[in-house]
Design a protein around this motif. Structure first.
Motif, PDB file in Angstrom:
ATOM      1  N   ARG A   1      44.107  60.012  42.165  1.00 49.62           N
ATOM      2  CA  ARG A   1      44.615  58.618  42.133  1.00 49.62           C
ATOM      3  C   ARG A   1      46.037  58.601  41.498  1.00 49.62           C
ATOM      4  O   ARG A   1      46.176  59.286  40.469  1.00 49.62           O
ATOM      5  CB  ARG A   1      43.732  57.534  41.516  1.00 49.62           C
ATOM      6  CG  ARG A   1      42.388  57.587  42.133  1.00 49.62           C
ATOM      7  CD  ARG A   1      41.555  56.527  41.318  1.00 49.62           C
ATOM      8  NE  ARG A   1      41.529  56.814  40.109  1.00 49.62           N
ATOM      9  CZ  ARG A   1      40.742  57.556  39.285  1.00 49.62           C
ATOM     10  NH1 ARG A   1      39.773  58.256  39.958  1.00 49.62           N
ATOM     11  NH2 ARG A   1      40.478  57.401  37.995  1.00 49.62           N
TER      12      ARG A   1
ATOM     13  N   SER B   1      48.936  41.607  43.253  1.00 51.09           N
ATOM     14  CA  SER B   1      47.747  41.691  44.564  1.00 51.09           C
ATOM     15  C   SER B   1      48.357  42.194  45.758  1.00 51.09           C
ATOM     16  O   SER B   1      47.618  41.978  46.791  1.00 51.09           O
ATOM     17  CB  SER B   1      47.308  40.207  44.807  1.00 51.09           C
ATOM     18  OG  SER B   1      45.875  40.267  43.516  1.00 51.09           O
ATOM     19  N   LEU B   2      49.518  42.601  45.756  1.00 49.45           N
ATOM     20  CA  LEU B   2      50.284  43.046  47.154  1.00 49.45           C
ATOM     21  C   LEU B   2      50.389  44.530  46.835  1.00 49.45           C
ATOM     22  O   LEU B   2      51.108  44.987  45.778  1.00 49.45           O
ATOM     23  CB  LEU B   2      51.654  42.385  47.188  1.00 49.45           C
ATOM     24  CG  LEU B   2      51.675  40.943  47.427  1.00 49.45           C
ATOM     25  CD1 LEU B   2      53.147  40.379  47.349  1.00 49.45           C
ATOM     26  CD2 LEU B   2      50.735  40.574  48.541  1.00 49.45           C
ATOM     27  N   PRO B   3      49.949  45.378  47.816  1.00 53.26           N
ATOM     28  CA  PRO B   3      49.403  45.168  48.954  1.00 53.26           C
ATOM     29  C   PRO B   3      47.870  44.943  48.770  1.00 53.26           C
ATOM     30  O   PRO B   3      47.062  44.410  49.494  1.00 53.26           O
ATOM     31  CB  PRO B   3      49.618  46.189  49.859  1.00 53.26           C
ATOM     32  CG  PRO B   3      49.883  47.220  48.970  1.00 53.26           C
ATOM     33  CD  PRO B   3      50.439  46.800  47.607  1.00 53.26           C
ATOM     34  N   ASN B   4      47.329  45.590  47.587  1.00 59.20           N
ATOM     35  CA  ASN B   4      45.822  45.627  47.401  1.00 59.20           C
ATOM     36  C   ASN B   4      45.401  44.366  46.562  1.00 59.20           C
ATOM     37  O   ASN B   4      46.098  44.202  45.191  1.00 59.20           O
ATOM     38  CB  ASN B   4      45.502  46.971  46.698  1.00 59.20           C
ATOM     39  CG  ASN B   4      45.930  47.987  47.577  1.00 59.20           C
ATOM     40  OD1 ASN B   4      45.829  47.891  49.048  1.00 59.20           O
ATOM     41  ND2 ASN B   4      46.359  49.017  46.921  1.00 59.20           N
ATOM     42  N   ARG B   5      44.563  43.491  46.734  1.00 59.32           N
ATOM     43  CA  ARG B   5      44.135  42.402  45.976  1.00 59.32           C
ATOM     44  C   ARG B   5      43.497  42.961  44.949  1.00 59.32           C
ATOM     45  O   ARG B   5      42.616  43.769  44.497  1.00 59.32           O
ATOM     46  CB  ARG B   5      42.961  41.498  46.790  1.00 59.32           C
ATOM     47  CG  ARG B   5      43.431  40.181  46.825  1.00 59.32           C
ATOM     48  CD  ARG B   5      42.438  39.256  47.457  1.00 59.32           C
ATOM     49  NE  ARG B   5      41.742  38.610  46.221  1.00 59.32           N
ATOM     50  CZ  ARG B   5      42.522  37.827  45.402  1.00 59.32           C
ATOM     51  NH1 ARG B   5      43.527  37.254  45.598  1.00 59.32           N
ATOM     52  NH2 ARG B   5      41.692  37.226  44.100  1.00 59.32           N
ATOM     53  N   CYS B   6      43.927  42.192  43.544  1.00 63.80           N
ATOM     54  CA  CYS B   6      43.051  42.550  42.294  1.00 63.80           C
ATOM     55  C   CYS B   6      42.678  41.208  41.845  1.00 63.80           C
ATOM     56  O   CYS B   6      43.159  40.233  42.350  1.00 63.80           O
ATOM     57  CB  CYS B   6      44.031  43.179  41.377  1.00 63.80           C
ATOM     58  SG  CYS B   6      45.258  42.200  40.626  1.00 63.80           S
ATOM     59  N   SER B   7      41.649  41.125  41.180  1.00 63.69           N
ATOM     60  CA  SER B   7      41.057  40.185  40.491  1.00 63.69           C
ATOM     61  C   SER B   7      42.047  39.388  39.569  1.00 63.69           C
ATOM     62  O   SER B   7      42.881  40.106  39.028  1.00 63.69           O
ATOM     63  CB  SER B   7      39.677  40.405  39.828  1.00 63.69           C
ATOM     64  OG  SER B   7      39.926  40.852  38.633  1.00 63.69           O
TER      65      SER B   7
ATOM     66  N   GLU C   1      41.737  41.387  36.169  1.00 65.68           N
ATOM     67  CA  GLU C   1      42.254  42.869  36.164  1.00 65.68           C
ATOM     68  C   GLU C   1      43.977  42.597  36.211  1.00 65.68           C
ATOM     69  O   GLU C   1      44.202  43.343  35.525  1.00 65.68           O
ATOM     70  CB  GLU C   1      42.074  43.526  37.705  1.00 65.68           C
ATOM     71  CG  GLU C   1      40.553  44.065  37.834  1.00 65.68           C
ATOM     72  CD  GLU C   1      40.286  44.534  39.446  1.00 65.68           C
ATOM     73  OE1 GLU C   1      39.515  45.304  39.271  1.00 65.68           O
ATOM     74  OE2 GLU C   1      40.931  43.856  40.213  1.00 65.68           O
TER      75      GLU C   1
ATOM     76  N   ARG D   1      51.434  46.862  38.172  1.00 66.57           N
ATOM     77  CA  ARG D   1      50.924  47.079  39.375  1.00 66.57           C
ATOM     78  C   ARG D   1      50.522  48.285  39.648  1.00 66.57           C
ATOM     79  O   ARG D   1      49.492  48.801  40.212  1.00 66.57           O
ATOM     80  CB  ARG D   1      51.794  46.658  40.363  1.00 66.57           C
ATOM     81  CG  ARG D   1      51.315  46.545  41.799  1.00 66.57           C
ATOM     82  CD  ARG D   1      52.077  45.965  42.792  1.00 66.57           C
ATOM     83  NE  ARG D   1      53.400  46.929  43.216  1.00 66.57           N
ATOM     84  CZ  ARG D   1      53.994  47.150  44.312  1.00 66.57           C
ATOM     85  NH1 ARG D   1      53.356  46.000  45.204  1.00 66.57           N
ATOM     86  NH2 ARG D   1      54.887  47.578  44.668  1.00 66.57           N
TER      87      ARG D   1
ATOM     88  N   SER E   1      45.523  50.779  40.082  1.00 69.82           N
ATOM     89  CA  SER E   1      44.535  51.598  40.730  1.00 69.82           C
ATOM     90  C   SER E   1      43.915  52.786  39.817  1.00 69.82           C
ATOM     91  O   SER E   1      43.302  53.695  40.372  1.00 69.82           O
ATOM     92  CB  SER E   1      45.314  52.390  41.559  1.00 69.82           C
ATOM     93  OG  SER E   1      46.370  53.133  41.381  1.00 69.82           O
TER      94      SER E   1
END
Ligand SMILES: Nc1ncnc2c1ncn2[C@@H]1O[C@H](COP(=O)(O)OP(=O)(O)OP(=O)(O)O)[C@@H](O)[C@H]1O
Ligand SMILES: [Mg+2]
Length: 273
Positions: free
Chosen positions: A74, A97-103, A106, A139, A143
């Motif tokens: 990762r 949350s761009l491009p992957n949404r996070c809570s 988080e 950001r 991951s």
């Protein structure tokens, strides 16, 4: 059985050559990053630093050689140029949350980890340079990377800002165990914050462990004395042949921040390459 095996690198380039627009930009690059290491790439503008990172990420193809990485690795990546419109009314929270949404939780945890919890609801355009770079780091951390790849993460920061950012990177490494591969032009701060430094100029000029020393005449001459009185020095190994013309200009007098000790070392020890 696995205990007997040597530690595997997270990522490695093996005799990597990259051509862009028909021109060889990277020549015969072999390097690797191991778990938990902080490795910094230094080199003048146009020396292929960003291209090397992109090749490691698989964003540009290899002409020869190969890139390998640990299975399921990762990676968190902070590119040199971020194509976001800083005038867009985008809050730090949304940006995460761009491009992957996070809570929400988080996102807040990530901002807190990099010391900017308070900017969550501020527009990205209103952040200071240091806050902005920290949000980028936050950001990249979302991951849960085993390897952080950052291209000039301290661009636009003043010296205290740079130093603080590198301290943060070390902290993140300690807390998360992530290895770090970054590009920097900030020789002084980098020297104390890196386990290993790679000097790139189309090919790898030298690489080695930075060591804090109290007296290093060549280093002083080239880079001056750090504000904290702390000097740093490369202990590097030469592993390439300077007599062979790769077309990259092996002149050690080139005016970028070439480590001073490269010269003395090269004189003291005929290199094996
Ligand atoms: N798409 C492309 N097509 C052709 N040449 C390219 C392309 N992208 C980069 N180059 C060239 O490759 C060389 C290395 O570029 P790269 O961006 O990797 O350098 P860099 O070391 O990151 O420089 P800087 O310090 O300015 O960021 C440069 O000469 C650049 O002009
Ligand atoms: Mg670059």
């Amino acid at each position: 059985m696995t205990a007997a095996l040597p530690p595997q690198p997270l990522i490695a380039a093996n005799h990597l050559c990259v051509k862009l627009g028909g021109v060889e930009v990277l020549h015969d690059i072999s390097m690797s990053v191991h778990p938990g290491e902080i490795v910094t790439i230094l080199g003048p503008n146009g020396s292929g630093k960003s291209t090397l990172l992109k090749a490691l990420l698989g964003l540009v193809p290899a002409e020869h050689g190969a890139v390998s990485h640990a299975e399921g690795l990762r990676i968190g990546y902070v590119p040199q140029k971020l194509m976001i419109d800083r005038t867009m009314p985008l809050t730090a929270r949304r940006f995460l949350s761009l491009p992957n949404r996070c809570s929400r939780a988080e996102g807040e945890a990530a901002l807190a980890r990099v010391g900017v919890a308070e900017v969550a609801d501020r527009p990205m355009s209103g952040l200071s340079g240091g806050q902005f770079q920290r949000v980028l780091l936050a950001r990249a951390l979302l991951s849960r990377p085993q390897l952080l790849i950052m291209d000039e993460p301290t661009q636009g920061l003043d010296q205290p800002g740079e130093a603080a950012f590198y301290r943060l990177i070390e902290e993140v490494r300690t807390q998360t165990g992530a290895a770090v591969l970054m590009v920097s032009h900030d020789l002084h701060v980098v020297m104390s914050a890196s386990d290993r430094v790679i000097c790139l100029n189309g090919h790898i000029c030298c690489e080695g462990t930075p060591r804090v020393v109290s007296s290093a005449p060549e280093y002083r001459a080239l880079f001056g004395v750090g504000t904290q009185g702390a000097l740093a020095l490369y202990q590097h190994v030469h592993d390439h042949d300077h007599d062979h013309d790769h077309g990259h200009g092996h002149d050690h007098a080139h005016p970028h921040h070439h480590p001073a000790s490269a010269h003395s070392h090269a004189k003291d020890h005929p290199h094996a390459g």
